[in-house]
Write a protein that holds these residues in place. Structure first.
Motif, PDB file in Angstrom:
ATOM      1  N   THR A 203       0.835  -1.197   0.000  1.00 31.72           N
ATOM      2  CA  THR A 203       0.000   0.000   0.000  1.00 31.72           C
ATOM      3  C   THR A 203       0.870   1.247   0.000  1.00 31.72           C
ATOM      4  O   THR A 203       1.925   1.285   0.631  1.00 31.72           O
ATOM      5  CB  THR A 203      -0.925   0.040   1.220  1.00 31.72           C
ATOM      6  OG1 THR A 203      -0.130   0.058   2.417  1.00 31.72           O
ATOM      7  CG2 THR A 203      -1.855  -1.168   1.246  1.00 31.72           C
ATOM      8  N   ILE A 205       0.319   4.718   1.293  1.00 29.69           N
ATOM      9  CA  ILE A 205      -0.602   5.531   2.078  1.00 29.69           C
ATOM     10  C   ILE A 205      -0.509   7.009   1.703  1.00 29.69           C
ATOM     11  O   ILE A 205      -1.493   7.751   1.792  1.00 29.69           O
ATOM     12  CB  ILE A 205      -0.341   5.316   3.590  1.00 29.69           C
ATOM     13  CG1 ILE A 205      -1.526   5.809   4.419  1.00 29.69           C
ATOM     14  CG2 ILE A 205       0.956   5.954   4.036  1.00 29.69           C
ATOM     15  CD1 ILE A 205      -1.453   5.417   5.887  1.00 29.69           C
ATOM     16  N   ILE A 210      -2.017   1.325  -4.844  1.00 25.38           N
ATOM     17  CA  ILE A 210      -1.582  -0.021  -4.480  1.00 25.38           C
ATOM     18  C   ILE A 210      -0.445  -0.388  -5.418  1.00 25.38           C
ATOM     19  O   ILE A 210      -0.541  -0.193  -6.632  1.00 25.38           O
ATOM     20  CB  ILE A 210      -2.727  -1.038  -4.614  1.00 25.38           C
ATOM     21  CG1 ILE A 210      -3.900  -0.646  -3.704  1.00 25.38           C
ATOM     22  CG2 ILE A 210      -2.231  -2.443  -4.267  1.00 25.38           C
ATOM     23  CD1 ILE A 210      -3.599  -0.621  -2.235  1.00 25.38           C
ATOM     24  N   PRO A 231      -4.551   4.043   1.867  1.00 26.73           N
ATOM     25  CA  PRO A 231      -4.505   2.589   2.058  1.00 26.73           C
ATOM     26  C   PRO A 231      -3.432   2.206   3.070  1.00 26.73           C
ATOM     27  O   PRO A 231      -2.327   2.754   3.045  1.00 26.73           O
ATOM     28  CB  PRO A 231      -4.196   2.062   0.662  1.00 26.73           C
ATOM     29  CG  PRO A 231      -3.506   3.204  -0.026  1.00 26.73           C
ATOM     30  CD  PRO A 231      -4.148   4.439   0.513  1.00 26.73           C
ATOM     31  N   HIS A 232      -3.765   1.258   3.942  1.00 29.06           N
ATOM     32  CA  HIS A 232      -2.886   0.988   5.080  1.00 29.06           C
ATOM     33  C   HIS A 232      -2.330  -0.435   5.089  1.00 29.06           C
ATOM     34  O   HIS A 232      -1.139  -0.638   4.911  1.00 29.06           O
ATOM     35  CB  HIS A 232      -3.650   1.286   6.372  1.00 29.06           C
ATOM     36  CG  HIS A 232      -2.827   1.144   7.609  1.00 29.06           C
ATOM     37  ND1 HIS A 232      -2.798  -0.012   8.349  1.00 29.06           N
ATOM     38  CD2 HIS A 232      -1.992   2.002   8.233  1.00 29.06           C
ATOM     39  CE1 HIS A 232      -1.980   0.140   9.378  1.00 29.06           C
ATOM     40  NE2 HIS A 232      -1.485   1.355   9.336  1.00 29.06           N
ATOM     41  N   VAL A 234      -2.625  -4.688   3.817  1.00 28.79           N
ATOM     42  CA  VAL A 234      -3.030  -5.472   2.651  1.00 28.79           C
ATOM     43  C   VAL A 234      -2.820  -6.950   2.956  1.00 28.79           C
ATOM     44  O   VAL A 234      -1.912  -7.323   3.720  1.00 28.79           O
ATOM     45  CB  VAL A 234      -2.239  -5.035   1.393  1.00 28.79           C
ATOM     46  CG1 VAL A 234      -0.741  -5.287   1.565  1.00 28.79           C
ATOM     47  CG2 VAL A 234      -2.763  -5.719   0.134  1.00 28.79           C
ATOM     48  N   PHE A 244      -7.390  -4.665   0.970  1.00 26.55           N
ATOM     49  CA  PHE A 244      -6.657  -3.664   1.731  1.00 26.55           C
ATOM     50  C   PHE A 244      -7.626  -2.746   2.469  1.00 26.55           C
ATOM     51  O   PHE A 244      -8.800  -2.619   2.112  1.00 26.55           O
ATOM     52  CB  PHE A 244      -5.735  -2.854   0.813  1.00 26.55           C
ATOM     53  CG  PHE A 244      -6.423  -2.212  -0.359  1.00 26.55           C
ATOM     54  CD1 PHE A 244      -6.902  -0.904  -0.283  1.00 26.55           C
ATOM     55  CD2 PHE A 244      -6.615  -2.915  -1.552  1.00 26.55           C
ATOM     56  CE1 PHE A 244      -7.540  -0.317  -1.361  1.00 26.55           C
ATOM     57  CE2 PHE A 244      -7.251  -2.328  -2.642  1.00 26.55           C
ATOM     58  CZ  PHE A 244      -7.726  -1.020  -2.539  1.00 26.55           C
ATOM     59  N   GLU A 246      -8.708   1.061   3.748  1.00 23.52           N
ATOM     60  CA  GLU A 246      -8.594   2.469   3.384  1.00 23.52           C
ATOM     61  C   GLU A 246      -8.828   3.287   4.655  1.00 23.52           C
ATOM     62  O   GLU A 246      -9.948   3.640   4.997  1.00 23.52           O
ATOM     63  CB  GLU A 246      -9.600   2.828   2.294  1.00 23.52           C
ATOM     64  CG  GLU A 246      -9.387   2.059   1.000  1.00 23.52           C
ATOM     65  CD  GLU A 246     -10.364   2.459  -0.095  1.00 23.52           C
ATOM     66  OE1 GLU A 246     -11.046   3.498   0.043  1.00 23.52           O
ATOM     67  OE2 GLU A 246     -10.446   1.723  -1.103  1.00 23.52           O
TER      68      GLU A 246
END
Length: 299
Positions: A203, A205, A210, A231-232, A234, A244, A246
């Motif tokens: 991810t 962030i 991605i 996004p943090h 996965v 993943f 968010e």
């Protein structure tokens, strides 16, 4: 338990309250005992959700437990970010913790390694550590700044995100390291997982993307519909796609191995989803506001 359900054509999202809003469910993993284990980062505890009745048993541990993984020794291992230790708990609740060699290192990511040991990142110290079942620790310099999450790759090496180095790193079990810079500046990668296609997925962030990297180092990036989604974490899902969280938008996303992205809303935009894992044929993610979300993919 309070429940929230949102249904799409092939995906259902169900939320289960497991703590008060201040406890902070953060990381989670499938345990060797068939239960779902998760950390309560603000409560200083690790909890076990029973697979039969769904009840959670809470075990006090050190300060700031974050990411958790199942080890090869049949125990659960987790990082204690604020107490700067590595924790270990058996399915029966016996707890111990170990100090890395580097003090104040800020342990964060953790994974079962290819060699039977557990590996972890020390983000504040730019180091990666290895710990055996009996607590023996070895450390290596990370291949870049602020190593975050890490995972075992299909090539038998450890792969990690370098959050402040804007790169993905690779480390062999004997400590040889290499970094692969990302094409997008300020991507700030965090989560990473091995995909079903033999590549590593991560991810970004900071960039709302991605990423995918092959073991040869070839990188592809997929922009998300919401660039501010942040996004943090996965993980590989049971449906052959990557899933993943968010964190910035209160959603859970899905990306196929050919790059098609979809996203599913949680009950609140501020639910703060963090960790995500596959368990019992579904996806589960931890919402820092006090719930676990179960995402079921229907064929």
């Amino acid at each position: 338990m309070n429940e929230f359900t949102e249904r799409h054509e092939t995906v259902s999202v169900r939320e289960l309250t497991v703590s008060d809003a201040g406890a902070g469910p953060y990381g989670l993993t499938a345990g060797p005992d068939g239960a779902l284990w998760f950390t309560l980062v603000h409560q200083g505890a690790v909890a076990r959700r029973d697979p039969d009745d769904g009840l959670a048993t809470v075990h006090p541990v050190g300060d700031g437990p974050t990411v958790i993984t199942a080890g090869a020794d049949g125990a659960l291992w987790f990082t204690e970010y604020r107490s700067h230790r590595i924790g270990r708990i058996t399915p029966g609740g016996d707890y111990a913790s170990f100090a890395p060699l580097t003090p104040e290192g800020g342990p964060y990511g953790i994974t079962a390694g290819p060699d039977g040991a557990v590996w972890f990142t020390l983000g504040s110290a730019d180091r990666i550590g290895r710990i055996t079942a009996d607590g023996e620790v070895t450390e290596y310099p990370a291949p870049g700044a602020f190593p975050s999450a890490l995972t075992t790759g299909p090539d038998g090496a450890l792969w990690c995100t370098l959050n402040q180095g804007n790169a993905v790193g690779r480390l062999t079990t004997d400590g040889r390291a290499r970094a692969y810079p990302l094409p997008t500046g300020g991507a700030a990668p965090v989560g990473i997982a091995t995909g079903p296609d033999g590549a590593l997925w991560f991810t970004e962030i900071g960039a709302g993307r991605i990423g995918r990297i092959t073991v040869a180092g070839d990188i592809t990036e997929y922009p998300l519909p919401d660039p501010a989604a942040r996004p943090h974490a996965v993980t590989a899902g049971p449906d052959g796609a990557l899933w993943f969280t968010e964190w910035g938008s209160g959603r859970v996303g899905r990306v196929t191995v050919d790059g098609r992205v979809t996203s599913y809303a949680l009950s609140r935009a501020d639910s703060e989803p963090h960790g995500i894992t596959a368990h019992d044929g579904a996806l589960w993610c931890a919402l820092e506001t006090g719930s676990l979300a179960r995402i079921e993919v229907r064929s």
